[in-house]
Design a protein around this motif. Structure first.
Motif, PDB file in Angstrom:
ATOM      1  N   GLY A 131      27.802  37.031  73.339  1.00  0.00           N
ATOM      2  CA  GLY A 131      27.827  38.036  72.290  1.00  0.00           C
ATOM      3  C   GLY A 131      27.085  39.304  72.655  1.00  0.00           C
ATOM      4  O   GLY A 131      26.899  39.642  73.828  1.00  0.00           O
ATOM      5  N   LEU A 132      26.644  40.008  71.607  1.00  0.00           N
ATOM      6  CA  LEU A 132      25.955  41.285  71.752  1.00  0.00           C
ATOM      7  C   LEU A 132      24.707  41.278  70.870  1.00  0.00           C
ATOM      8  O   LEU A 132      24.657  40.577  69.867  1.00  0.00           O
ATOM      9  N   PRO A 133      23.684  42.078  71.190  1.00  0.00           N
ATOM     10  CA  PRO A 133      22.447  42.055  70.413  1.00  0.00           C
ATOM     11  C   PRO A 133      22.597  42.728  69.056  1.00  0.00           C
ATOM     12  O   PRO A 133      23.124  43.828  68.947  1.00  0.00           O
ATOM     13  N   ASN A 144      16.472  37.158  68.681  1.00  0.00           N
ATOM     14  CA  ASN A 144      17.567  38.123  68.581  1.00  0.00           C
ATOM     15  C   ASN A 144      18.880  37.437  68.237  1.00  0.00           C
ATOM     16  O   ASN A 144      19.278  36.474  68.890  1.00  0.00           O
ATOM     17  N   CYS A 145      19.559  37.939  67.198  1.00  0.00           N
ATOM     18  CA  CYS A 145      20.877  37.422  66.810  1.00  0.00           C
ATOM     19  C   CYS A 145      21.947  37.989  67.740  1.00  0.00           C
ATOM     20  O   CYS A 145      21.972  39.188  68.016  1.00  0.00           O
ATOM     21  N   ARG A 146      22.841  37.118  68.175  1.00  0.00           N
ATOM     22  CA  ARG A 146      23.895  37.525  69.100  1.00  0.00           C
ATOM     23  C   ARG A 146      25.224  37.585  68.353  1.00  0.00           C
ATOM     24  O   ARG A 146      25.896  36.580  68.118  1.00  0.00           O
ATOM     25  N   VAL A 177      18.701  34.053  70.383  1.00  0.00           N
ATOM     26  CA  VAL A 177      18.013  33.849  71.643  1.00  0.00           C
ATOM     27  C   VAL A 177      16.559  34.281  71.484  1.00  0.00           C
ATOM     28  O   VAL A 177      16.274  35.325  70.895  1.00  0.00           O
ATOM     29  N   ARG A 178      15.642  33.463  71.954  1.00  0.00           N
ATOM     30  CA  ARG A 178      14.212  33.777  71.926  1.00  0.00           C
ATOM     31  C   ARG A 178      13.797  34.267  73.306  1.00  0.00           C
ATOM     32  O   ARG A 178      14.005  33.588  74.307  1.00  0.00           O
ATOM     33  N   PHE A 179      13.203  35.465  73.356  1.00  0.00           N
ATOM     34  CA  PHE A 179      12.794  35.996  74.648  1.00  0.00           C
ATOM     35  C   PHE A 179      11.435  36.676  74.535  1.00  0.00           C
ATOM     36  O   PHE A 179      11.016  37.104  73.453  1.00  0.00           O
ATOM     37  N   ALA A 180      10.738  36.770  75.657  1.00  0.00           N
ATOM     38  CA  ALA A 180       9.434  37.421  75.725  1.00  0.00           C
ATOM     39  C   ALA A 180       9.625  38.934  75.759  1.00  0.00           C
ATOM     40  O   ALA A 180      10.712  39.431  76.082  1.00  0.00           O
TER      41      ALA A 180
END
Length: 298
Positions: free
Chosen positions: A201-203, A216-218, A226-229
């Motif tokens: 997907g897209l952010p 962040n929802c995709r 997605v969970r990111f630093a």
């Protein structure tokens, strides 16, 4: 580890967005952009409120005094829940082909909004986009000012990190950026790409947890958060029972529940008959905790 995801509310939103948790009332607020409405849900009782408006409602933030600050198609308004909109700023009147999109209250109490080329007709049908005309703005103390010269296709995600940087996304670029924020001039610079080309997907919208990780929802078929630093390192991906998740917010008594809105924009009746959760609001407990939302101060 598989995380259980529940339907918190079968909203059937066309474009659910701008999820925000009110820790004073223990209610979740969000908008349906194309549905021209604001929603509020008490998860513990199931009580749901909905207010309709004449035009697009693109974002919502909470105020110190208990009301809300609202992004519309071309303006910013103050609003008491159930009351009338009071316009306080017009955004880009010189660019009639643009509209507002993302809107979030920053930790300093200012309301930040992003614009984009308007992709929604008066009847709610999609319009093809042809140019990157979006920009980021900051509204505080009755004044609206641009904060970046960069142009965006679709502005999404506004997260402020502990070290004073702003994390934001351009959905069209499939990229999430980190900016340095000059706290004196309130100008963004030193843009760095921290997550680009992620294949699902897209952010879209995001929120942050107590460890400083961003969720962040995709959207557009991503079907996950997605969970990111803050440096872009991906920690985990959580699948959702929808294809277009749009925004997320931590809520609950200990901010232990992640609420996620979704959209069903442009989906056919046949598809929706087979995928009835599109447009719903979801709830999951991912093992992380969130923070209280920032509130707008006049």
């Amino acid at each position: 580890m598989k995380i259980e995801v529940d339907v918190a509310f079968a909203a059937e939103n066309i474009v659910g967005e701008s999820a925000v948790w009110d820790d004073r009332t223990h209610k979740l607020c969000w908008v349906d952009i194309v549905g021209k409405s604001i929603h509020r849900l008490c998860p513990s009782t199931g009580n749901h409120e909905k207010w309709r408006f004449q035009d697009l409602v693109t974002s919502i933030g909470l105020r110190d005094d208990g009301g809300a600050i609202v992004g519309l198609r071309k303006s910013i308004a103050l609003w008491e829940f159930g009351g009338e909109l009071r316009l306080v700023a017009e955004v880009e009147p010189e660019v009639p082909g643009n509209r507002l999109n993302e809107g979030v209250v920053a930790p300093d109490g200012a309301f930040w909004v992003g614009t984009m080329q308007d992709n929604i007709a008066a009847d709610g049908t999609p319009i093809a986009m042809s140019a990157k005309t979006g920009r980021l703005y900051r509204y505080a103390r009755g004044k609206l000012r641009p904060v970046s010269e960069n142009r965006f296709g679709i502005t999404n995600t506004l997260i402020w990190t502990d070290d004073g940087r702003l994390i934001t996304a351009d959905t069209e670029d499939n990229a999430i950026y980190s900016y340095s924020l000059d706290a004196h001039a309130m100008v963004l610079n030193d843009r760095q790409t921290i997550l680009s080309g992620f294949e699902r997907g897209l952010p879209d919208g995001s929120c942050v947890d107590t460890e400083g990780f961003i969720w962040n929802c995709r959207v557009a078929g991503g079907g996950c958060v997605v969970r990111f630093a803050p440096d872009g390192r991906i920690d985990r991906v959580v699948d959702l029972p929808c294809s277009w998740p749009t925004s997320c917010a931590f809520g609950g008594s200990q901010f232990e529940t992640l609420f996620v809105t979704s959209a069903r924009f442009t989906m056919s009746d046949d598809y929706l008959a087979r995928n009835q959760h599109e447009g719903a609001v979801f709830a999951l407990q991912p093992g992380a905790h969130g923070l209280p939302t920032s509130r707008f101060g006049r």
